[in-house]
Design a protein around this motif. Structure first.
Motif, PDB file in Angstrom:
ATOM      1  N   VAL A 147       0.539  -1.055  -0.120  1.00 49.29           N
ATOM      2  CA  VAL A 147       0.351   0.082   0.047  1.00 49.29           C
ATOM      3  C   VAL A 147       1.429   1.292  -0.066  1.00 49.29           C
ATOM      4  CG1 VAL A 147      -1.698   1.536   1.254  1.00 49.29           C
ATOM      5  CG2 VAL A 147      -1.944  -0.930   1.669  1.00 49.29           C
ATOM      6  N   VAL A 148       1.473   1.980  -1.249  1.00 53.11           N
ATOM      7  CA  VAL A 148       1.435   3.470  -1.005  1.00 53.11           C
ATOM      8  C   VAL A 148       0.707   4.156  -0.875  1.00 53.11           C
ATOM      9  CG1 VAL A 148       3.118   2.068  -2.503  1.00 53.11           C
ATOM     10  CG2 VAL A 148       1.249   3.605  -3.429  1.00 53.11           C
ATOM     11  N   MET A 149       0.978   5.368  -1.076  1.00 53.50           N
ATOM     12  CA  MET A 149       0.370   6.092  -0.306  1.00 53.50           C
ATOM     13  C   MET A 149       0.680   7.853  -1.599  1.00 53.50           C
ATOM     14  SD  MET A 149      -2.074   7.470   1.953  1.00 53.50           S
ATOM     15  CE  MET A 149      -2.869   8.802   2.194  1.00 53.50           C
ATOM     16  N   ILE A 150      -0.252   8.382  -1.864  1.00 54.75           N
ATOM     17  CA  ILE A 150      -0.382   9.454  -3.311  1.00 54.75           C
ATOM     18  C   ILE A 150      -1.141  10.387  -2.458  1.00 54.75           C
ATOM     19  CG2 ILE A 150      -0.707  10.663  -5.623  1.00 54.75           C
ATOM     20  CD1 ILE A 150       0.988   7.924  -5.299  1.00 54.75           C
ATOM     21  N   HIS A 151      -0.019  11.950  -2.088  1.00 58.60           N
ATOM     22  CA  HIS A 151      -0.383  12.801  -1.190  1.00 58.60           C
ATOM     23  C   HIS A 151      -1.277  14.309  -2.016  1.00 58.60           C
ATOM     24  CE1 HIS A 151       1.541  11.713   1.951  1.00 58.60           C
ATOM     25  NE2 HIS A 151       2.433  10.964   1.438  1.00 58.60           N
ATOM     26  N   ASP A 152      -1.480  15.059  -1.729  1.00 57.21           N
ATOM     27  CA  ASP A 152      -1.831  16.235  -2.430  1.00 57.21           C
ATOM     28  C   ASP A 152      -0.803  16.797  -3.147  1.00 57.21           C
ATOM     29  OD1 ASP A 152      -3.907  17.995  -3.867  1.00 57.21           O
ATOM     30  OD2 ASP A 152      -4.215  18.719  -2.159  1.00 57.21           O
ATOM     31  N   GLY A 153      -1.233  17.182  -4.506  1.00 54.46           N
ATOM     32  CA  GLY A 153       0.306  18.200  -5.093  1.00 54.46           C
ATOM     33  C   GLY A 153       1.534  17.046  -5.694  1.00 54.46           C
ATOM     34  N   ASP A 154       1.530  16.452  -5.546  1.00 50.65           N
ATOM     35  CA  ASP A 154       2.767  14.944  -5.601  1.00 50.65           C
ATOM     36  C   ASP A 154       2.694  15.635  -6.922  1.00 50.65           C
ATOM     37  OD1 ASP A 154       3.268  14.145  -3.236  1.00 50.65           O
ATOM     38  OD2 ASP A 154       3.268  11.949  -3.615  1.00 50.65           O
ATOM     39  N   THR A 155       3.505  15.731  -7.312  1.00 53.64           N
ATOM     40  CA  THR A 155       3.982  15.819  -9.282  1.00 53.64           C
ATOM     41  C   THR A 155       4.766  13.882  -9.699  1.00 53.64           C
ATOM     42  OG1 THR A 155       6.415  16.017  -8.837  1.00 53.64           O
ATOM     43  CG2 THR A 155       5.365  17.889  -8.725  1.00 53.64           C
ATOM     44  N   GLY A 156       4.718  14.119 -11.327  1.00 53.74           N
ATOM     45  CA  GLY A 156       4.957  13.069 -11.538  1.00 53.74           C
ATOM     46  C   GLY A 156       6.331  12.352 -10.813  1.00 53.74           C
ATOM     47  N   GLY A 157       7.505  13.298 -11.057  1.00 57.93           N
ATOM     48  CA  GLY A 157       8.776  12.985 -10.361  1.00 57.93           C
ATOM     49  C   GLY A 157       8.100  12.513  -8.446  1.00 57.93           C
ATOM     50  N   ASP A 158       7.561  12.949  -8.453  1.00 57.85           N
ATOM     51  CA  ASP A 158       6.628  12.907  -6.848  1.00 57.85           C
ATOM     52  C   ASP A 158       6.303  11.261  -6.223  1.00 57.85           C
ATOM     53  OD1 ASP A 158       7.649  14.959  -5.589  1.00 57.85           O
ATOM     54  OD2 ASP A 158       6.083  16.030  -5.462  1.00 57.85           O
ATOM     55  N   VAL A 159       5.496  10.493  -7.520  1.00 60.91           N
ATOM     56  CA  VAL A 159       5.076   9.689  -7.912  1.00 60.91           C
ATOM     57  C   VAL A 159       6.002   8.748  -7.691  1.00 60.91           C
ATOM     58  CG1 VAL A 159       3.334   8.109  -8.805  1.00 60.91           C
ATOM     59  CG2 VAL A 159       2.461  10.125  -8.124  1.00 60.91           C
ATOM     60  N   ALA A 160       6.362   8.665  -8.604  1.00 59.09           N
ATOM     61  CA  ALA A 160       7.794   7.814  -9.803  1.00 59.09           C
ATOM     62  C   ALA A 160       8.657   7.517  -7.997  1.00 59.09           C
ATOM     63  CB  ALA A 160       8.911   8.302 -10.993  1.00 59.09           C
ATOM     64  N   GLY A 161       9.375   8.559  -7.314  1.00 58.38           N
ATOM     65  CA  GLY A 161      10.474   8.466  -6.279  1.00 58.38           C
ATOM     66  C   GLY A 161       9.373   7.483  -4.902  1.00 58.38           C
TER      67      GLY A 161
ATOM     68  N   ALA B 127      -0.639  14.117 -19.214  1.00 58.27           N
ATOM     69  CA  ALA B 127      -0.122  13.549 -18.766  1.00 58.27           C
ATOM     70  C   ALA B 127      -1.227  12.982 -17.424  1.00 58.27           C
ATOM     71  CB  ALA B 127       0.032  14.722 -17.813  1.00 58.27           C
ATOM     72  N   PRO B 128      -1.300  12.366 -17.050  1.00 57.67           N
ATOM     73  CA  PRO B 128      -2.087  11.045 -15.861  1.00 57.67           C
ATOM     74  C   PRO B 128      -2.088  12.148 -14.699  1.00 57.67           C
ATOM     75  CG  PRO B 128      -0.191   9.984 -16.624  1.00 57.67           C
ATOM     76  CD  PRO B 128       0.417  10.501 -16.957  1.00 57.67           C
ATOM     77  N   VAL B 129      -3.160  12.558 -14.221  1.00 59.55           N
ATOM     78  CA  VAL B 129      -3.480  12.470 -12.346  1.00 59.55           C
ATOM     79  C   VAL B 129      -3.942  11.865 -11.840  1.00 59.55           C
ATOM     80  CG1 VAL B 129      -5.804  14.687 -11.266  1.00 59.55           C
ATOM     81  CG2 VAL B 129      -4.601  14.192 -14.085  1.00 59.55           C
ATOM     82  N   PHE B 130      -3.245  11.451 -11.151  1.00 58.36           N
ATOM     83  CA  PHE B 130      -3.470  11.133  -9.832  1.00 58.36           C
ATOM     84  C   PHE B 130      -4.266  11.105  -8.680  1.00 58.36           C
ATOM     85  CE2 PHE B 130       0.648  10.095 -11.382  1.00 58.36           C
ATOM     86  CZ  PHE B 130       0.219   8.488 -12.032  1.00 58.36           C
ATOM     87  N   GLN B 131      -4.731  11.196  -8.033  1.00 55.51           N
ATOM     88  CA  GLN B 131      -6.121  11.449  -6.600  1.00 55.51           C
ATOM     89  C   GLN B 131      -5.267  10.969  -5.862  1.00 55.51           C
ATOM     90  OE1 GLN B 131      -9.110  13.579  -7.229  1.00 55.51           O
ATOM     91  NE2 GLN B 131      -8.494  12.645  -9.550  1.00 55.51           N
ATOM     92  N   PRO B 132      -4.825  12.353  -4.527  1.00 60.58           N
ATOM     93  CA  PRO B 132      -4.391  11.412  -3.255  1.00 60.58           C
ATOM     94  C   PRO B 132      -4.908  10.512  -2.793  1.00 60.58           C
ATOM     95  CG  PRO B 132      -5.719  14.407  -3.664  1.00 60.58           C
ATOM     96  CD  PRO B 132      -5.194  13.183  -4.840  1.00 60.58           C
TER      97      PRO B 132
END
Length: 451
Positions: free
Chosen positions: A149-163, A187-192
């Motif tokens: 399980v991973v967490m995607i945060h509000d405002g994360d860029t593509g680089g943040d998600v990759a990291g 560009a894909p949009v990820f929901q936090p």
């Protein structure tokens, strides 16, 4: 720990100090203050040392090659005659082929093989790099295995998600996922929020999973080890239906959570783990769940209530500074040795992580001269001796264990010379530490993205 040698180190020993273990430490009160015990843990050697450098194969020199060929030609000459008869003292007998010619051929062939081998060895590196460049960045195949399980945060860029995915072990490399993102249009949009993924997924599979709504987990929050309180509170809001404003307001009532009297915030007492909440949970109850879990971790480790503050402060420091798992106990020992006035009179821990905690520059591995000289920063352990003003992260079980059971050793310095792998060099003298710092600086020169 300091990644640059201090301008003046207040260490009394350029040689090797004592072993620094609690039982030999006349000033071991720091460890007793923190843990109420003097037990030590054998942390072992550093998790990984610099790899061996392969030797260089060398072929025959040009002169040697030429000499072999001349010898081969000479061995094929006509049989000398004397009056029509062979002279037994000068060359082979008539009718018998000279074996020197055969050995000359073998010599030439051997030299040729050696030259080929040397050439192949010399080209191995460039060819490997060329092959890697044509194959693209390292990537796994398939949809992965063990669930994560991973967490995607509000405002994360593509680089943040990759990291985030690379650090969690979901994808094999940052580059594989990020390159795939750059190729996507739009560009894909990820929901936090929290997502159900798997370990060792291909970049394509990971991207597809993140964009599949069924993989988004409701009322689930992931708090990684070393997360700061500010990020942990944001994660609570992103993973639940509780507004961030409500969570931040509840967090201000520090006393309502039963924290030690020294605490002015929740920092250090939000245990890192994955949490599942029921819909409608209140902000206070969501926070209390994390705090109570940290109290349980401390209780399980045998930490009494009056030792919670100092134990968490030390554990939070270790959590931010240690890399490899086995290094946690050695990092702990370095800090305890620096708290020992007989080994380190200044009492300055000189941790860059404590400085950046207040400056907010936690995404870089270095600090500036001005930042290290700033006495207005209460967390600046370059100017303020002893433990920092409070915890600088939220530590997990391993860091707590290391704070309670430092390894035996004389180390007074350490530097994580490879920030990708976490490999760390521990030293007991400034001279050795400067050599390690030079190695780190060379690595940083090749990796400017670490700042």
């Amino acid at each position: 720990m300091s990644h640059t040698p201090p301008e003046s180190v207040d260490s009394p020993n350029e040689g090797t100090p004592g072993d620094g273990s609690p039982r030999d430490d006349p000033a071991g009160g720091w460890e007793e203050l923190l843990t109420g015990a003097t037990e030590t843990h054998q942390g072992g050697e550093a998790g990984s040392a610099a790899g061996s450098t392969p030797g260089t194969a060398s072929g025959a020199a040009a002169g040697e090659t030429g000499g072999s060929r001349r010898a081969a030609r000479a061995s094929r000459g006509r049989v000398p005659r004397s009056g029509g008869r062979a002279d037994p003292s000068n060359g082979p007998r008539p009718g018998i082929r000279s074996r020197r010619g055969a050995w000359g051929c073998v010599s030439v062939l051997l030299v040729f093989v050696l030259l080929l081998a040397a050439g192949a060895f010399a080209l191995q590196g460039p060819l490997s790099q060329l092959y890697a460049s044509t194959q693209g960045p390292p990537d796994y195949e398939g949809s992965g295995g063990k669930k994560l399980v991973v967490m995607i945060h509000d405002g994360d860029t593509g680089g943040d998600v990759a990291g985030t995915l690379a650090e969690a072990g979901v994808v094999k490399s940052y580059e594989a996922f990020y390159k795939l993102l750059l190729a996507k249009s739009p560009a894909p949009v990820f929901q936090p929020g929290a997502y159900q993924l798997a370990a060792k997924m291909s970049a394509r599979s990971a991207l597809d999973a993140l964009l599949d709504k069924k993989n988004k987990l409701e009322q689930t929050v992931v708090i990684p080890e070393g997360t700061t309180a500010a990020v942990a509170l944001e994660s609570l809001a992103e993973g639940t239906d509780v507004p961030l404003a409500d969570i931040e307001a509840a967090a201000k009532s520090v006393a309502s959570f039963g924290l030690p009297a020294e605490a002015t915030s929740l920092e250090g007492f939000l245990f890192p783990a994955t949490y599942n909440f029921t819909p409608g949970v209140t902000a206070h109850d969501a926070i209390k769940t994390l705090v109570d879990r940290q109290f349980k971790a401390l209780d399980d480790a045998g930490v009494s209530e009056d030792k919670r503050w100092t134990t968490i402060t030390m554990a939070a420091l270790i959590q931010r500074e240690a890399g490899l798992r086995e290094d946690y106990f050695k990092v702990s020992r370095v800090f305890y040795n620096r708290l020992n006035p007989q080994l380190w009179p200044s009492g300055l821990l000189q941790s860059d992580a404590t400085v950046t905690y207040r400056t907010g520059n936690t995404d870089v591995a270095t600090t500036t001269d001005a930042e290290r000289a700033d006495a207005s920063n209460p967390y600046n352990t370059y100017v303020h001796p002893g433990l920092p003003a409070g915890p600088i992260s939220n530590p997990g079980d391993l860091a707590i264990d290391a704070a309670l059971h430092p390894a035996d050793g004389p180390w007074l310095y350490f530097v994580s010379w490879n920030l990708d792998t976490g490999e760390t060099i521990f030293s007991s003298t400034l001279k050795d530490h400067e050599v390690a710092v030079a190695k780190w600086l060379a690595w940083m020169k090749d990796h400017p993205e670490y700042g």
